[in-house]
Design an enzyme around this catalytic site. Structure first.
Site, PDB file in Angstrom:
ATOM      1  N   ASP A 215       5.695   5.918  -4.797  1.00 21.30           N
ATOM      2  CA  ASP A 215       6.328   7.168  -5.223  1.00 21.30           C
ATOM      3  C   ASP A 215       6.620   8.088  -4.044  1.00 21.30           C
ATOM      4  O   ASP A 215       7.304   9.097  -4.194  1.00 21.30           O
ATOM      5  CB  ASP A 215       5.408   7.879  -6.235  1.00 21.30           C
ATOM      6  CG  ASP A 215       6.104   9.018  -6.953  1.00 21.30           C
ATOM      7  OD1 ASP A 215       7.319   8.922  -7.207  1.00 21.30           O
ATOM      8  OD2 ASP A 215       5.435  10.019  -7.269  1.00 21.30           O
ATOM      9  N   SER A 239      10.319  13.870 -10.444  1.00 22.24           N
ATOM     10  CA  SER A 239      10.492  12.484 -10.890  1.00 22.24           C
ATOM     11  C   SER A 239      10.605  12.466 -12.411  1.00 22.24           C
ATOM     12  O   SER A 239       9.810  13.100 -13.106  1.00 22.24           O
ATOM     13  CB  SER A 239       9.314  11.622 -10.452  1.00 22.24           C
ATOM     14  OG  SER A 239       9.200  11.601  -9.047  1.00 22.24           O
ATOM     15  N   GLN A 289      13.650   4.543  -9.343  1.00 24.51           N
ATOM     16  CA  GLN A 289      13.225   5.855  -9.827  1.00 24.51           C
ATOM     17  C   GLN A 289      14.431   6.755 -10.014  1.00 24.51           C
ATOM     18  O   GLN A 289      15.304   6.820  -9.151  1.00 24.51           O
ATOM     19  CB  GLN A 289      12.249   6.503  -8.841  1.00 24.51           C
ATOM     20  CG  GLN A 289      11.693   7.838  -9.321  1.00 24.51           C
ATOM     21  CD  GLN A 289      10.703   8.431  -8.329  1.00 24.51           C
ATOM     22  OE1 GLN A 289      11.110   9.126  -7.412  1.00 24.51           O
ATOM     23  NE2 GLN A 289       9.421   8.150  -8.507  1.00 24.51           N
TER      24      GLN A 289
END
Length: 299
Positions: A215, A239, A289
């Site tokens: 991430d 996110s 993502q």
């Protein structure tokens, strides 16, 4: 006058704290509790929730079945001052695959949900993408060294967060971006990274740690063409979801290359994807993502 640079925390202690953070507590059948670390963020770091959820799910499947994919959605910001409860649903246990659904709960409300699939090891057709030809990590400064060069220009509260937070993974960026005055650039980024200290070779823990690290830096990619610094008060970034596919056991004690690009942004969202390579050319994981990227013009 700028305060002196604080001493760097012991990497082994930092990694030990992260491993302990991912060691979620079993509080009932298929219910687990995870804590948060005091990172200075106003919300829980998304990679932590993904990693803890994956650890909780992994503890409900047979040991010979390892995670090969996960798909997650961030629903609400996590409160770093409160524990997180993870509820695991055992959707299916087949001959080769197991599927789990995980919901993370704080203050009685879901903040995150994820599905994960696990598989026994088996042979199959093999082909792999090629490792990009890029500068080697030994020739590059660390992320922290790069930030220290502009320390006197970093405004508070970003200075303390950027310079003093613990870094269980060391990142070295190829063609580093000036975080305060970024130039517009194509939406492509390469980062070498590895664990800051030696970690167990346990494949379950290694996958959870890689999920934690995956991430980092990924959402940055879709901002590159727009030249907007993270410190801009008009920028809103978060996110929305995170997907990860594991192709091999992650060798976290070695340098891994995170090759990232952003094929599209629009509608207040930016799409980012990344390939994580071992130095010997093996593709270890693929990440995707989508993030919220809004820019509100000053009124």
């Amino acid at each position: 006058m700028l305060e002196s640079t604080p001493s760097t925390p012991d990497p082994a202690e930092v990694m030990a704290r992260l491993v302990a953070l991912l060691d979620v507590e079993s509080i009932e059948v298929d219910l687990f509790r995870g804590q948060s670390s005091d990172t200075g963020w106003t919300r829980v770091y998304g990679g932590q929730v993904v990693a803890q959820a994956l650890m909780a799910a992994s503890r409900t499947v047979r040991s010979e079945r390892l995670a090969h994919s996960l798909h997650a959605y961030f629903l609400r910001p996590g409160d770093p001052a409160a524990p997180i409860v993870y509820r695991v649903a055992r959707d299916r246990d087949g001959q080769s695959f197991s599927t789990r659904r995980i919901v993370a709960i704080q203050h009685g409300r879901p903040i995150f949900n994820m599905s994960a699939s696990f598989q026994i090891a088996e042979p199959g057709f093999d082909h792999v993408a090629k490792l990009p030809k890029v500068a080697q990590p030994e020739t590059l400064p660390s992320e922290l060294d790069t930030l220290r060069k502009i320390a006197d220009r970093i405004p508070e509260p970003h200075r303390k967060l950027w310079l003093e937070r613990e870094r269980p993974f060391e990142f070295r960026q190829i063609d580093p971006v000036d975080n305060l005055k970024p130039r517009k650039a194509p939406p492509v980024a390469y980062n070498w990274f590895k664990a800051a200290a030696s970690v167990s070779a346990d494949p379950v823990l290694a996958r959870c740690l890689l999920a934690y690290a995956s991430d980092m830096t990924l959402l940055d990619t879709c901002l590159l063409p727009h030249g907007v610094p993270w410190t801009d008060p008009n920028l809103q970034v978060a996110s929305l979801d995170h997907a990860l596919w594991f192709h091999d056991d992650p060798p976290l004690d070695e340098w891994l290359l995170y090759a990232q690009d952003s094929p599209v942004s629009g509608g207040g969202r930016g799409m980012n994807r990344g390939l994580i390579f071992a130095r010997d050319g093996r593709l270890i994981a693929t990440a995707m993502q989508e993030g919220l990227i809004r820019y509100r013009s000053p009124s």
